[in-house]
Motif scaffolding. Sequence first.
Motif, short mmCIF file in Angstrom:
data_model
loop_
_atom_site.label_atom_id
_atom_site.label_comp_id
_atom_site.label_asym_id
_atom_site.label_seq_id
_atom_site.Cartn_x
_atom_site.Cartn_y
_atom_site.Cartn_z
N CYS A 1 7.08 5.38 4.80
CA CYS A 1 6.45 6.00 3.64
C CYS A 1 7.16 7.31 3.28
N VAL A 2 7.53 8.09 4.29
CA VAL A 2 8.28 9.32 4.05
C VAL A 2 9.59 9.00 3.32
N ASP A 3 10.28 7.96 3.77
CA ASP A 3 11.53 7.55 3.13
C ASP A 3 11.30 7.11 1.68
N LYS B 1 13.07 8.62 -1.63
CA LYS B 1 13.81 7.82 -2.60
C LYS B 1 13.23 7.95 -4.01
N ALA B 2 11.94 8.30 -4.07
CA ALA B 2 11.30 8.50 -5.37
C ALA B 2 11.50 9.92 -5.89
N HIS C 1 0.84 -1.21 0.00
CA HIS C 1 0.00 0.00 0.00
C HIS C 1 0.87 1.26 0.00
N LEU C 2 1.95 1.23 0.75
CA LEU C 2 2.86 2.37 0.76
C LEU C 2 3.50 2.56 -0.61
N GLU C 3 3.94 1.47 -1.20
CA GLU C 3 4.58 1.54 -2.52
C GLU C 3 3.61 2.06 -3.58
N LEU C 4 2.38 1.59 -3.52
CA LEU C 4 1.37 2.03 -4.49
C LEU C 4 1.02 3.50 -4.29
N THR C 5 0.99 3.94 -3.04
CA THR C 5 0.71 5.35 -2.75
C THR C 5 1.79 6.24 -3.36
N VAL C 6 3.04 5.90 -3.12
CA VAL C 6 4.14 6.71 -3.65
C VAL C 6 4.15 6.68 -5.17
N ALA C 7 3.97 5.51 -5.75
CA ALA C 7 3.98 5.38 -7.21
C ALA C 7 2.86 6.20 -7.84
N ASN C 8 1.70 6.21 -7.21
CA ASN C 8 0.58 6.97 -7.75
C ASN C 8 0.88 8.47 -7.75
N PHE C 9 1.46 8.96 -6.66
CA PHE C 9 1.75 10.40 -6.63
C PHE C 9 2.79 10.76 -7.67
N VAL C 10 3.81 9.95 -7.81
CA VAL C 10 4.84 10.23 -8.82
C VAL C 10 4.22 10.29 -10.21
N GLU C 11 3.30 9.37 -10.49
CA GLU C 11 2.65 9.37 -11.80
C GLU C 11 1.76 10.60 -11.98
N LEU C 12 0.99 10.93 -10.94
CA LEU C 12 0.12 12.11 -11.03
C LEU C 12 0.94 13.38 -11.21
N ARG C 13 2.05 13.48 -10.52
CA ARG C 13 2.90 14.67 -10.65
C ARG C 13 3.46 14.77 -12.07
N SER C 14 3.80 13.64 -12.66
CA SER C 14 4.33 13.66 -14.03
C SER C 14 3.23 14.01 -15.04
#
Length: 261
Positions: free
Chosen positions: A148-150, A154-155, A113-126
């Motif tokens: 999650c902050v870390d 890293k992303a 869930h943490l990984e998916l959260t971070v990946a989603n934000f990175v995609e939305l930002r792009s």
Amino acid sequence: MTITAPPPTPAFEFFLGAHHPAWLETADVPLCVSHRRLTGRRALPRARHSWFLDSGGFSELSLHGGWRQDARTYAAAVRRYHDEVGQLHAAAQQDWMCEWDVLRKTGKTLKQHLELTVANFVELRSLAPDLPIIPVIQGWTAASYFQCVDMFDKAGVDLTKEPLVGVGSICRRPRLDLPVILLADLAQAGIRIHAFGFKKAGLKIAHKSVASADSLAWSYGGRHERGCSESHQRENNCMRHALWWRQDLLDHITDAQRRCP
């Protein structure tokens, strides 16, 4: 030894949860409205005041076990709200809540869930770097939130440089100690926080740690309140009751600020 001054206390802003999008046209206070209430509408209201877009993630994951809209579709919806509704203060990303009931529904681990959260934000930002879509820190234990902050770091996402960062999975907890301490620690780290659905009692304690918060608790409580007029039997859809609840909350926070400046 260098002594670092604590970060200044942010000005607190409260977004009143509203499940009637039409309130955006009439309310003179900041509102929080869910994407689930706006999506698919041919005509959208024009906002009278600044407002916050909730992604509707808890309902989406708890009912369907995952996000049915991909990031591109969600970004397009946020852009439409930004342009047509106007005055969009911030929009939550499509985060993955970490309550145990939600984990059971999705069948995924907390780390996933943490990984998916971070990946989603990175995609939305792009996809939409110009839109006010904010990252959301997810977790359940204090350690998992900082994990999650870390992961964000890293992303390539420095949360201390974001204008606002949501903190999720804190509203349905029976105890306040962990979220209150967590919010204080995140604020001390220099993160400007939006507390999703945090309890009134929690905000009275943690008001110094958060920049903003939202809540629909007035409606849940209003189910058990007798209607204030003949037009409705209960108060769960009453703007007058919602505004009274909001003012009572702000009065409690003001009182807490006076007691502990």
